[in-house]
Design a protein around this motif. Structure first.
Motif, PDB file in Angstrom:
ATOM      1  N   GLU A 204      49.201  40.820  51.190  1.00  0.00           N
ATOM      2  CA  GLU A 204      48.257  41.041  50.092  1.00  0.00           C
ATOM      3  C   GLU A 204      48.803  41.931  48.983  1.00  0.00           C
ATOM      4  OE1 GLU A 204      44.559  42.355  51.805  1.00  0.00           O
ATOM      5  OE2 GLU A 204      43.930  40.290  52.175  1.00  0.00           O
ATOM      6  N   ARG A 205      50.104  42.150  48.931  1.00  0.00           N
ATOM      7  CA  ARG A 205      50.656  42.933  47.825  1.00  0.00           C
ATOM      8  C   ARG A 205      50.500  42.175  46.507  1.00  0.00           C
ATOM      9  NH1 ARG A 205      55.859  45.118  51.127  1.00  0.00           N
ATOM     10  NH2 ARG A 205      55.075  43.541  52.574  1.00  0.00           N
ATOM     11  N   ARG A 206      50.138  42.893  45.439  1.00  0.00           N
ATOM     12  CA  ARG A 206      49.896  42.301  44.124  1.00  0.00           C
ATOM     13  C   ARG A 206      50.703  43.069  43.078  1.00  0.00           C
ATOM     14  NH1 ARG A 206      48.471  39.114  47.161  1.00  0.00           N
ATOM     15  NH2 ARG A 206      46.352  38.342  47.585  1.00  0.00           N
ATOM     16  N   PRO A 207      51.925  42.647  42.771  1.00  0.00           N
ATOM     17  CA  PRO A 207      52.777  43.396  41.850  1.00  0.00           C
ATOM     18  C   PRO A 207      52.171  43.613  40.470  1.00  0.00           C
ATOM     19  CG  PRO A 207      54.076  41.796  43.059  1.00  0.00           C
ATOM     20  CD  PRO A 207      52.635  41.513  43.382  1.00  0.00           C
ATOM     21  N   MET A 208      51.354  42.703  39.980  1.00  0.00           N
ATOM     22  CA  MET A 208      50.741  42.861  38.655  1.00  0.00           C
ATOM     23  C   MET A 208      49.418  43.610  38.716  1.00  0.00           C
ATOM     24  SD  MET A 208      51.506  39.360  36.536  1.00  0.00           S
ATOM     25  CE  MET A 208      50.363  38.349  37.470  1.00  0.00           C
ATOM     26  N   GLY A 209      48.984  43.995  39.915  1.00  0.00           N
ATOM     27  CA  GLY A 209      47.705  44.672  40.066  1.00  0.00           C
ATOM     28  C   GLY A 209      46.644  43.747  40.622  1.00  0.00           C
ATOM     29  N   TRP A 210      45.675  44.353  41.287  1.00  0.00           N
ATOM     30  CA  TRP A 210      44.642  43.584  41.986  1.00  0.00           C
ATOM     31  C   TRP A 210      43.757  42.797  41.027  1.00  0.00           C
ATOM     32  CZ3 TRP A 210      45.158  42.869  46.948  1.00  0.00           C
ATOM     33  CH2 TRP A 210      44.107  42.287  47.659  1.00  0.00           C
ATOM     34  N   ASP A 211      43.555  43.302  39.809  1.00  0.00           N
ATOM     35  CA  ASP A 211      42.646  42.623  38.883  1.00  0.00           C
ATOM     36  C   ASP A 211      43.227  41.333  38.333  1.00  0.00           C
ATOM     37  OD1 ASP A 211      44.550  43.897  37.384  1.00  0.00           O
ATOM     38  OD2 ASP A 211      43.161  44.652  35.860  1.00  0.00           O
ATOM     39  N   ARG A 212      44.541  41.093  38.518  1.00  0.00           N
ATOM     40  CA  ARG A 212      45.140  39.853  38.055  1.00  0.00           C
ATOM     41  C   ARG A 212      45.091  38.753  39.106  1.00  0.00           C
ATOM     42  NH1 ARG A 212      47.992  39.756  33.483  1.00  0.00           N
ATOM     43  NH2 ARG A 212      47.496  37.536  33.740  1.00  0.00           N
ATOM     44  N   GLY A 213      44.372  38.995  40.182  1.00  0.00           N
ATOM     45  CA  GLY A 213      44.216  37.973  41.198  1.00  0.00           C
ATOM     46  C   GLY A 213      45.460  37.831  42.058  1.00  0.00           C
ATOM     47  N   GLY A 214      45.417  36.869  42.952  1.00  0.00           N
ATOM     48  CA  GLY A 214      46.516  36.632  43.866  1.00  0.00           C
ATOM     49  C   GLY A 214      46.069  35.744  44.998  1.00  0.00           C
ATOM     50  N   GLY A 215      46.935  35.540  45.980  1.00  0.00           N
ATOM     51  CA  GLY A 215      46.595  34.647  47.074  1.00  0.00           C
ATOM     52  C   GLY A 215      46.371  33.227  46.586  1.00  0.00           C
ATOM     53  N   VAL A 216      47.110  32.810  45.567  1.00  0.00           N
ATOM     54  CA  VAL A 216      46.983  31.447  45.047  1.00  0.00           C
ATOM     55  C   VAL A 216      47.903  30.550  45.865  1.00  0.00           C
ATOM     56  CG1 VAL A 216      47.153  29.991  43.002  1.00  0.00           C
ATOM     57  CG2 VAL A 216      46.507  32.387  42.755  1.00  0.00           C
ATOM     58  N   TRP A 217      47.309  29.587  46.516  1.00  0.00           N
ATOM     59  CA  TRP A 217      48.033  28.731  47.452  1.00  0.00           C
ATOM     60  C   TRP A 217      47.878  27.268  47.106  1.00  0.00           C
ATOM     61  CZ3 TRP A 217      45.788  30.938  52.692  1.00  0.00           C
ATOM     62  CH2 TRP A 217      46.310  32.227  52.926  1.00  0.00           C
ATOM     63  N   ILE A 218      48.739  26.465  47.682  1.00  0.00           N
ATOM     64  CA  ILE A 218      48.482  25.034  47.874  1.00  0.00           C
ATOM     65  C   ILE A 218      47.968  24.917  49.303  1.00  0.00           C
ATOM     66  CG2 ILE A 218      49.449  22.705  47.820  1.00  0.00           C
ATOM     67  CD1 ILE A 218      51.825  23.917  46.205  1.00  0.00           C
ATOM     68  N   HIS A 219      46.772  24.393  49.473  1.00  0.00           N
ATOM     69  CA  HIS A 219      46.196  24.322  50.820  1.00  0.00           C
ATOM     70  C   HIS A 219      45.436  23.021  51.022  1.00  0.00           C
ATOM     71  CE1 HIS A 219      42.111  25.212  49.399  1.00  0.00           C
ATOM     72  NE2 HIS A 219      42.546  26.305  48.795  1.00  0.00           N
ATOM     73  N   VAL A 220      44.835  22.873  52.178  1.00  0.00           N
ATOM     74  CA  VAL A 220      44.150  21.635  52.549  1.00  0.00           C
ATOM     75  C   VAL A 220      42.848  21.490  51.765  1.00  0.00           C
ATOM     76  CG1 VAL A 220      43.107  20.345  54.456  1.00  0.00           C
ATOM     77  CG2 VAL A 220      45.198  21.683  54.845  1.00  0.00           C
TER      78      VAL A 220
END
Length: 262
Positions: A204-220
């Motif tokens: 869950e590390r977010r180099p740009m900061g938590w407010d820029r979102g993250g955990g963007v995946w290609i998933h089912v």
């Protein structure tokens, strides 16, 4: 937006959050979520993959070497690293649409891009696409990002990417259309937007900061829009995992068709 996965201990507390949409919400900002000293920008829109990653940027190739990926304009084509020989192009129907198509291309021996899989039906975020993604905006980030890490609840289907199998890849609740999210994270490929490559997608590390979102995946796919991710059918996800090859330095090129044509 976010496909960041919840630990079992967090599930009861965050079930309500999961009702918001197709990707799981993060449990909470971890300590020191900001960039480390000297760390590269790991996923600014249009910045491409982080330098030094398995799909890091290189000096710009000659224009003729960039040619061939259909529908990409010079700005987008210029973000595809010179050393990349595999590109997963996710093209949204329109800026505000959650419907898209996905095609995997590889360069042949003559450096010409060829289709190796697709086009496949895909979905993206509920409100479409954005050049400047923020947590909770229900839009998918536009750009070119590395694909270096994979995982899922199910066993490795035969990918060459590092694969982390864990029961913590779990989604609960319902999506924007009332559909069940169960099985959404059976297979995932982490998109290197605001993350550090070389780590499990669960990190869950977010180099740009938590407010820029993250955990963007290609998933089912779960038969509904996502909060920011890209989704494919289960069999297509297994196909993609088998085809992605770190030696080809794969990237995802994603956005609505108008934006990609810039």
């Amino acid at each position: 937006m976010l496909s960041t996965v919840l630990t079992r201990a967090a599930l009861p507390l965050l079930a309500a959050g999961l009702l918001l949409g197709g990707c799981a919400k993060p449990s909470a900002p971890p300590p020191a979520a900001g960039p480390r000293t000297g760390a590269p920008d790991a996923g600014a829109p249009h910045a491409g993959p982080p330098a030094g990653s398995a799909a890091g940027p290189h000096a710009g190739p000659p224009a003729a070497d960039r040619a061939g990926l259909p529908g990409l304009g010079p700005r987008t084509s210029g973000l595809v690293p010179n050393g990349t020989d595999q590109a997963f192009v996710v093209r949204g129907r329109s800026t505000n649409s959650s419907e898209s198509t996905a095609t995997l291309y590889e360069r042949d021996e003559e450096r010409v891009w060829r289709v190796v899989a697709g086009p496949w039906p895909a979905r993206n975020a509920l409100k479409g696409w954005t050049d400047e993604h923020w947590a909770g905006d229900h839009r998918s980030p536009i750009g070119v990002f590395g694909l270096t890490d994979a995982g899922g609840r199910l066993p490795d289907p035969g990918t060459k990417l590092p694969y982390h199998q864990s029961e913590e890849f779990v989604a609960i609740g319902t999506g924007f259309r009332g559909e069940s999210l169960r099985g959404s994270f059976d297979y995932v490929v982490a998109i290197n937007y605001n993350r550090e490559s070389g780590l499990t997608p669960l990190d869950e590390r977010r180099p740009m900061g938590w407010d820029r979102g993250g955990g963007v995946w290609i998933h089912v796919d779960h038969d509904g829009p996502t909060q920011g991710c890209v989704s494919l059918g289960l069999d297509r996800m297994a196909d993609l995992l088998r085809l992605l090859d770190p030696d080809k330095r794969p990237v995802v090129v994603m956005g609505d068709s108008v934006s990609l044509a810039r």
